[in-house]
Scaffold this motif. Structure first.
Motif, short mmCIF file in Angstrom:
data_model
loop_
_atom_site.label_atom_id
_atom_site.label_comp_id
_atom_site.label_asym_id
_atom_site.label_seq_id
_atom_site.Cartn_x
_atom_site.Cartn_y
_atom_site.Cartn_z
N SER A 1 0.89 -1.27 0.08
CA SER A 1 0.00 -0.08 -0.07
C SER A 1 0.84 1.39 0.18
O SER A 1 0.34 2.42 -0.35
CB SER A 1 -0.94 0.03 1.34
N TYR A 2 2.07 1.18 0.34
CA TYR A 2 3.19 2.35 0.49
C TYR A 2 4.44 2.18 -0.17
O TYR A 2 5.21 1.92 0.55
CB TYR A 2 3.01 2.86 2.10
N PRO A 3 4.19 2.15 -1.31
CA PRO A 3 5.60 1.94 -1.97
C PRO A 3 6.49 2.88 -1.78
O PRO A 3 6.21 4.32 -1.71
CB PRO A 3 5.45 1.56 -3.45
N GLY A 4 7.69 2.83 -1.74
CA GLY A 4 8.78 3.74 -1.61
C GLY A 4 9.01 4.38 -0.22
O GLY A 4 9.58 5.45 -0.15
N GLN A 5 8.32 4.02 0.55
CA GLN A 5 8.36 4.57 2.23
C GLN A 5 8.94 3.42 3.06
O GLN A 5 8.47 3.56 4.26
CB GLN A 5 7.05 5.02 2.58
N GLU A 6 9.66 2.67 2.49
CA GLU A 6 10.21 1.77 3.50
C GLU A 6 10.94 1.74 4.71
O GLU A 6 10.76 1.36 5.73
CB GLU A 6 10.96 0.41 2.72
N ARG A 7 11.68 3.32 4.76
CA ARG A 7 12.39 3.52 5.74
C ARG A 7 11.77 3.61 7.13
O ARG A 7 12.37 3.01 7.92
CB ARG A 7 13.25 4.84 5.29
N TRP A 8 10.64 4.18 7.01
CA TRP A 8 10.02 4.62 8.28
C TRP A 8 8.70 3.78 8.48
O TRP A 8 7.99 3.79 9.43
CB TRP A 8 9.49 5.97 8.53
N LEU A 9 8.39 2.96 7.47
CA LEU A 9 7.16 2.32 7.40
C LEU A 9 6.65 1.42 8.65
O LEU A 9 5.72 1.49 9.07
CB LEU A 9 7.01 1.35 6.19
N ARG A 10 7.68 0.67 9.22
CA ARG A 10 7.33 -0.07 10.32
C ARG A 10 7.09 0.67 11.43
O ARG A 10 6.62 0.11 12.32
CB ARG A 10 8.42 -1.29 10.50
N ASP A 11 7.52 1.90 11.63
CA ASP A 11 7.38 2.62 12.80
C ASP A 11 6.24 3.59 13.03
O ASP A 11 6.05 4.11 14.19
CB ASP A 11 8.57 3.50 13.05
N TYR A 12 5.18 3.66 11.93
CA TYR A 12 4.07 4.54 12.06
C TYR A 12 3.24 4.02 12.98
O TYR A 12 2.58 5.05 13.63
CB TYR A 12 3.60 4.74 10.73
N CYS A 13 3.19 2.93 13.13
CA CYS A 13 2.14 2.48 13.95
C CYS A 13 2.48 2.74 15.60
O CYS A 13 1.56 3.21 16.15
CB CYS A 13 1.93 0.94 14.13
N ALA A 14 3.60 2.65 15.73
CA ALA A 14 4.08 2.83 17.24
C ALA A 14 4.20 4.37 17.47
O ALA A 14 3.84 4.95 18.35
CB ALA A 14 5.61 2.44 17.49
N SER A 15 4.59 5.06 16.30
CA SER A 15 4.58 6.54 16.29
C SER A 15 3.18 7.25 16.67
O SER A 15 3.01 8.17 17.50
CB SER A 15 5.27 7.28 15.11
N GLY A 16 2.27 6.68 15.90
CA GLY A 16 0.89 7.22 16.01
C GLY A 16 0.28 6.67 17.54
O GLY A 16 -0.57 7.87 18.12
N LEU A 17 0.55 5.55 18.02
CA LEU A 17 0.12 5.32 19.22
C LEU A 17 0.73 6.13 20.46
O LEU A 17 0.16 6.56 21.43
CB LEU A 17 0.16 3.83 19.68
N TYR A 18 2.11 6.33 19.99
CA TYR A 18 2.78 6.97 21.07
C TYR A 18 2.31 8.59 21.31
O TYR A 18 2.28 9.00 22.28
CB TYR A 18 4.45 7.28 20.58
N ILE A 19 2.20 9.11 19.98
CA ILE A 19 1.60 10.56 19.98
C ILE A 19 0.30 10.48 21.02
O ILE A 19 0.09 11.57 21.87
CB ILE A 19 1.27 10.92 18.78
N LEU A 20 -0.49 9.68 20.74
CA LEU A 20 -1.73 9.60 21.80
C LEU A 20 -1.58 9.30 23.00
O LEU A 20 -2.13 10.03 23.72
CB LEU A 20 -2.77 8.58 20.82
N VAL A 21 -0.70 8.56 23.28
CA VAL A 21 -0.16 8.52 24.93
C VAL A 21 0.43 9.67 25.35
O VAL A 21 0.08 10.10 26.31
CB VAL A 21 0.59 7.19 25.16
N LEU A 22 1.35 10.25 24.59
CA LEU A 22 1.94 11.40 24.92
C LEU A 22 0.98 12.54 25.24
O LEU A 22 0.90 13.20 26.30
CB LEU A 22 3.12 11.82 24.00
N LEU A 23 0.36 12.97 24.19
CA LEU A 23 -0.78 13.89 24.27
C LEU A 23 -1.83 13.86 25.45
O LEU A 23 -2.48 14.63 26.02
CB LEU A 23 -1.36 14.35 22.97
#
Length: 497
Positions: free
Chosen positions: A393-415
């Protein structure tokens, strides 16, 4: 004979009228030019040396400042190639060399005559703060190498230093409020100060630290979290705090290290990561996790071994793991406390969230001020997608792709749990990269504060010459009128003959 005399007088008067009229026109143009043209623009250069990369910004402002502060706009941005300067521990000279290309580009934009008077500054943030904690000598070597390179350029080099976390947050707050016209705005032909209640807060999420800055409703009870500014003739008192090791990259590493430590008792067993998508698998050297002082190790760990990580795609367990990186118990029983025992008054007003707050939510299509339940639902559904589907679904974005789930949930916990936003105050947060065509960050705020120390350019000499120019203009206007009337009279009597 009479006709010849009248003809000569007529031509003479016409000549006088033309000459005096032309002179008057020139004087008017000189006066208008001096009134309408601004004093020479001033320029400033700021390097933002972050933990993962460095950016250069060129700012400009008119020489005649508004109430002792420059009216600053962004003229250029340049991304320095390579990693952040804190990565050049093995060869500090390369940290300086990496900056040359962007600085040369900046100097092409700025008039050459102004190069020697252009203030240039490099501020390094949390990446260098961490390096300074880990190895102060290496940090000093890098800053010395950077200073040596930049001081060779024909600019007014103000130095390179590690910016305090509090300064980073405070200058970010200035940037946001300036570009939104909350500190100064143009209305009805003049610059005015908006009402103080319009001020907005700033939320910054870098690679190694995160900052929160805002003006609370009540007094700031802990003076160590308060900064004061005087900008455009007004005083501001701002709450700000920076949390080192709570930036995006450091949180991801701390999370992986904690999961690894919990599993290493089972020799050879893969680490099951709830924030990585199901079907994801990778092998990495364990030692790379412990380069940062944010991660505490035990003597029993063998840093030379490799670590196998498998994703399980379980957002509920991911949130539990992320919460374990905060110390919420230290705030129990305290009325105004965020986490880790840090004082924080209740959040108040509108907030702009930028840097990795924006980049993460932009990827997840959550920057349109969606309600909290929609945001939460979107992040959880993304986390539950199989890795193969995510890759497709997200070709060409392999560098950070695995981390968006953790980042999104971290932002919710932090805020929500860290900074204490609620379902009611969530709509007050806007996720933005730019405002008014200007990148949001600490650099513009720093330059605005810096311009308060730069002497205002003396206004052009039209003020001193104003009276004499207008007096001369009136004289030539009267002379022109007399000459034209005289020529008209001669012409009238001439035609009567």
């Amino acid at each position: 004979m009479g006709r010849s005399w009248k003809e000569r007088v007529f031509m003479t008067l016409l000549g006088v009228a033309a000459a005096s009229g032309l002179t008057m026109l020139i004087l008017i143009l000189v006066k208008a030019t001096n009134v309408l043209l601004p004093a020479d623009a001033k320029f400033g250069i700021v390097f933002d040396a972050g933990s993962s990369h460095t950016s250069l910004f060129v700012y400009q402002w008119p020489g005649n400042k508004e109430k002792d502060t420059g009216v600053v706009s962004q003229a250029l941005t340049c991304q320095v190639e390579g990693p952040g300067i804190s990565s050049y521990t093995s060869d500090p000279t390369q940290a300086g060399e990496s900056l040359k290309s962007c600085l040369e580009e900046a100097l092409v934009l700025i008039p050459q005559a102004q190069h020697p008077e252009t203030p240039t500054f490099l501020g390094s943030t949390a990446g260098m703060r961490l390096l300074s904690q880990k190895n102060g000598s290496q940090a000093r070597d890098i800053l010395a190498a950077v200073s040596q390179t930049l001081s060779k350029f024909p600019v007014d080099f103000w130095g390179a230093k590690i910016l305090a976390g509090q300064d980073e947050g405070a200058f970010g707050w200035i940037t946001i409020n300036y570009v939104l016209g909350m500190l100064l705005k143009y209305s009805s032909g003049q610059w005015i100060l908006p009402e103080e209640g319009m001020l907005v807060g700033a939320l910054d999420l870098g690679g190694a630290s995160t900052q929160i800055s805002f003006v609370p409703q009540g007094p700031i009870l802990d003076q160590s979290t308060q900064v004061t500014f005087r900008l455009y003739g007004a005083n501001y008192s701002v709450y700000t705090h920076s949390y080192l090791c709570f930036g995006r990259d450091q949180i991801l590493n701390r999370l992986l290290a904690k999961l690894a430590q919990d599993r290493l008792s089972s020799q050879g067993a893969p680490v099951r990561h709830p924030c990585y998508h199901s079907g994801y698998q990778a092998t990495l050297p364990l030692g790379s996790l412990y380069d940062s002082p944010c991660i505490h190790t035990t003597d029993s760990l063998n840093h030379t071994q490799n670590l196998t990580v498998e994703g399980t795609g379980n957002p509920g367990n991911c949130v539990v793991a992320l919460r374990s990186l905060f110390n919420f118990s230290s705030c129990e029983g305290q009325e105004h406390c965020a986490f880790n025992g840090v004082y924080q008054p209740p959040v108040h007003g509108q907030f702009y969230a930028f840097s990795n707050f924006y980049y993460t939510f932009h990827f997840l299509n959550l920057t349109s001020r969606q309600p909290l339940n929609t945001v939460n639902d979107t992040v959880w559904k993304f986390c539950q997608k199989p890795w193969k589907l995510v890759e497709v679904s997200y070709p060409g974005q392999e560098r950070w792709l695995r981390d968006y789930c953790a980042s999104g949930l971290y932002i919710l916990v932090l805020l929500l749990e860290g900074y204490k936003f609620s379902e009611e105050t969530w709509p007050n947060i806007q996720f933005q990269k730019q405002a008014g065509g200007t990148d949001i960050g600490w650099t513009l705020g720093f330059m605005l504060n810096l311009t308060g120390m730069i002497p205002a350019e003396a206004l052009t000499q039209w003020r001193a010459q104003s009276y004499s120019i207008w007096t001369a203009g009136v004289v030539f206007a009267v002379l022109t009128l007399v000459a034209i009337l005289g020529a008209a009279a001669i012409h009238f009597f001439w035609t009567q003959d």
